[in-house]
Write a protein that holds these residues in place. Structure first.
Motif, PDB file in Angstrom:
ATOM      1  N   GLN A   1      10.834  -6.497  12.116  1.00 54.81           N
ATOM      2  CA  GLN A   1      10.373  -6.224  10.761  1.00 54.81           C
ATOM      3  C   GLN A   1       9.961  -7.515  10.054  1.00 54.81           C
ATOM      4  O   GLN A   1       8.934  -7.560   9.371  1.00 54.81           O
ATOM      5  N   VAL A   2      10.741  -8.566  10.222  1.00 54.87           N
ATOM      6  CA  VAL A   2      10.412  -9.859   9.609  1.00 54.87           C
ATOM      7  C   VAL A   2       9.048 -10.340  10.101  1.00 54.87           C
ATOM      8  O   VAL A   2       8.208 -10.804   9.316  1.00 54.87           O
ATOM      9  N   LYS A   3       8.818 -10.208  11.387  1.00 50.12           N
ATOM     10  CA  LYS A   3       7.539 -10.652  11.967  1.00 50.12           C
ATOM     11  C   LYS A   3       6.365  -9.892  11.352  1.00 50.12           C
ATOM     12  O   LYS A   3       5.338 -10.487  10.993  1.00 50.12           O
TER      13      LYS A   3
ATOM     14  N   MET B   1       3.171  -1.016   8.728  1.00 49.39           N
ATOM     15  CA  MET B   1       2.639  -2.374   8.799  1.00 49.39           C
ATOM     16  C   MET B   1       2.874  -2.898  10.212  1.00 49.39           C
ATOM     17  O   MET B   1       4.016  -3.180  10.579  1.00 49.39           O
ATOM     18  N   GLY B   2       1.817  -3.020  11.001  1.00 47.68           N
ATOM     19  CA  GLY B   2       2.005  -3.457  12.378  1.00 47.68           C
ATOM     20  C   GLY B   2       2.861  -2.451  13.125  1.00 47.68           C
ATOM     21  O   GLY B   2       2.602  -1.247  13.113  1.00 47.68           O
ATOM     22  N   LYS B   3       3.924  -2.931  13.733  1.00 53.95           N
ATOM     23  CA  LYS B   3       4.826  -2.061  14.478  1.00 53.95           C
ATOM     24  C   LYS B   3       6.028  -1.621  13.648  1.00 53.95           C
ATOM     25  O   LYS B   3       6.942  -0.972  14.163  1.00 53.95           O
ATOM     26  N   SER B   4       6.037  -1.986  12.371  1.00 51.10           N
ATOM     27  CA  SER B   4       7.157  -1.657  11.497  1.00 51.10           C
ATOM     28  C   SER B   4       6.697  -0.782  10.342  1.00 51.10           C
ATOM     29  O   SER B   4       5.511  -0.724  10.018  1.00 51.10           O
ATOM     30  N   ARG B   5       7.659  -0.127   9.716  1.00 54.29           N
ATOM     31  CA  ARG B   5       7.390   0.650   8.515  1.00 54.29           C
ATOM     32  C   ARG B   5       8.095  -0.047   7.354  1.00 54.29           C
ATOM     33  O   ARG B   5       9.328  -0.155   7.347  1.00 54.29           O
TER      34      ARG B   5
ATOM     35  N   ASP C   1      -1.290 -13.417   6.716  1.00 52.87           N
ATOM     36  CA  ASP C   1      -2.631 -13.420   7.312  1.00 52.87           C
ATOM     37  C   ASP C   1      -3.546 -12.579   6.431  1.00 52.87           C
ATOM     38  O   ASP C   1      -3.347 -11.361   6.312  1.00 52.87           O
ATOM     39  N   MET C   2      -4.561 -13.198   5.819  1.00 53.06           N
ATOM     40  CA  MET C   2      -5.442 -12.447   4.925  1.00 53.06           C
ATOM     41  C   MET C   2      -6.177 -11.326   5.652  1.00 53.06           C
ATOM     42  O   MET C   2      -6.510 -10.300   5.053  1.00 53.06           O
ATOM     43  N   ASN C   3      -6.457 -11.492   6.942  1.00 48.95           N
ATOM     44  CA  ASN C   3      -7.074 -10.404   7.704  1.00 48.95           C
ATOM     45  C   ASN C   3      -6.165  -9.184   7.733  1.00 48.95           C
ATOM     46  O   ASN C   3      -6.638  -8.047   7.624  1.00 48.95           O
ATOM     47  N   ARG C   4      -4.870  -9.415   7.903  1.00 47.66           N
ATOM     48  CA  ARG C   4      -3.912  -8.308   7.896  1.00 47.66           C
ATOM     49  C   ARG C   4      -3.774  -7.726   6.489  1.00 47.66           C
ATOM     50  O   ARG C   4      -3.725  -6.509   6.313  1.00 47.66           O
ATOM     51  N   LYS C   5      -3.703  -8.594   5.507  1.00 46.63           N
ATOM     52  CA  LYS C   5      -3.510  -8.115   4.139  1.00 46.63           C
ATOM     53  C   LYS C   5      -4.670  -7.229   3.696  1.00 46.63           C
ATOM     54  O   LYS C   5      -4.456  -6.144   3.144  1.00 46.63           O
ATOM     55  N   ILE C   6      -5.899  -7.659   3.928  1.00 44.89           N
ATOM     56  CA  ILE C   6      -7.047  -6.870   3.465  1.00 44.89           C
ATOM     57  C   ILE C   6      -7.172  -5.569   4.251  1.00 44.89           C
ATOM     58  O   ILE C   6      -7.779  -4.599   3.768  1.00 44.89           O
ATOM     59  N   SER C   7      -6.580  -5.505   5.445  1.00 43.97           N
ATOM     60  CA  SER C   7      -6.642  -4.279   6.233  1.00 43.97           C
ATOM     61  C   SER C   7      -5.854  -3.145   5.595  1.00 43.97           C
ATOM     62  O   SER C   7      -6.004  -1.977   5.981  1.00 43.97           O
ATOM     63  N   ILE C   8      -5.006  -3.466   4.620  1.00 36.68           N
ATOM     64  CA  ILE C   8      -4.260  -2.434   3.889  1.00 36.68           C
ATOM     65  C   ILE C   8      -5.229  -1.526   3.121  1.00 36.68           C
ATOM     66  O   ILE C   8      -4.959  -0.347   2.900  1.00 36.68           O
TER      67      ILE C   8
END
Length: 243
Positions: free
Chosen positions: A99-101, A66-70, A157-164
């Motif tokens: 990770q929090v970010k 997720m982003g720069k974290s796992r 962020d829904m854009n980030r969430k749907i990118s899953i």
């Protein structure tokens, strides 16, 4: 928490309070007492069993980038996605700020699961809307209790969430919402169209449905079939150039 497993949690709250009463104070007072160190590998399987008791329907995905974290654990529930970070007794806070970010961008709710050595200071390292679950060894058994319930993440962020979701999963959401297919458009374009079309409450449930149905053993064939179908439907709409 409001939507996360509230049906079952309500019936357990009083029982949980009785189990927890005095235990946290005793843990803080016993800093001079040597405690067994719990590692990530000691915590995971018992944690999964604990979560299964709390929620009627759930799915666990481990070690998701997720982003720069796992993310240690991504828990899929019927109307939301929950991020869970494990900080065992052997872990430090070195990466937690990053990770929090990242967790805050992707997940509707977030929890940190902590070994008892982190009990005094964990609230200094996570936002107030993060839930906290403590784990310790009691009578030679791994025991969990909820120090703080998670609240809805205000930074999701829904854009980030749907990118899953994978592209075939987005295509299925387009289909059930009677949307155009946009076969030649990018994944980001399609995701934005879905966000603009489907009400958020409905979309949250549909995202969870897709993740419940995801089959990692078949994904390579699923993506190949999707690309083949996409190429076929795209070519029928084009006119051949004449030279």
């Amino acid at each position: 928490m409001t939507t996360v497993g509230r049906g079952k949690e309500k019936t357990r709250e009083k029982k949980q309070e009785r189990r927890n009463r005095g235990r946290w104070d005793n843990m803080e007072k016993s800093t001079n007492t040597k405690k067994a160190i719990l590692y990530d590998k000691d915590i995971r399987e018992p944690l999964f069993e604990f979560l299964e008791e709390l929620y009627d329907k759930m799915r666990i995905i481990e070690e998701k980038q997720m982003g720069k974290s796992r993310a240690d654990i991504v828990m899929i529930l019927t109307e939301c996605i929950v991020g869970i970070e494990i900080k065992s007794d052997a872990d430090t806070y070195a990466r937690l700020a990053r990770q929090v970010k990242d967790y805050n961008m992707y997940f509707d709710y977030n929890y940190v699961v902590i070994g008892s050595r982190h009990g005094k200071h964990i609230k200094e390292h996570v936002p107030p809307w993060w839930g906290i679950i403590s784990v310790e060894l009691v009578d030679q058994k791994i025991d969990f209790y909820v120090m703080r319930q998670a609240q809805m993440n205000p930074h999701r962020d829904m854009n980030r969430k749907i990118s899953i979701l994978w592209r075939p999963e987005l295509a299925h959401i387009q289909e059930i919402n009677h949307m155009p297919r946009y076969p030649q458009k990018s994944k980001a374009f399609v995701a934005q169209k879905i966000l603009n079309t489907v009400p958020e409450k409905i979309l949250n449930r549909q995202i969870s449905d897709e993740l419940f149905e995801r089959d990692y053993t078949l994904i390579e064939n699923t993506i190949k079939e999707y690309k083949r179908d996409r190429r076929g439907k795209g070519s029928r709409g084009r006119k051949r150039k004449s030279f």
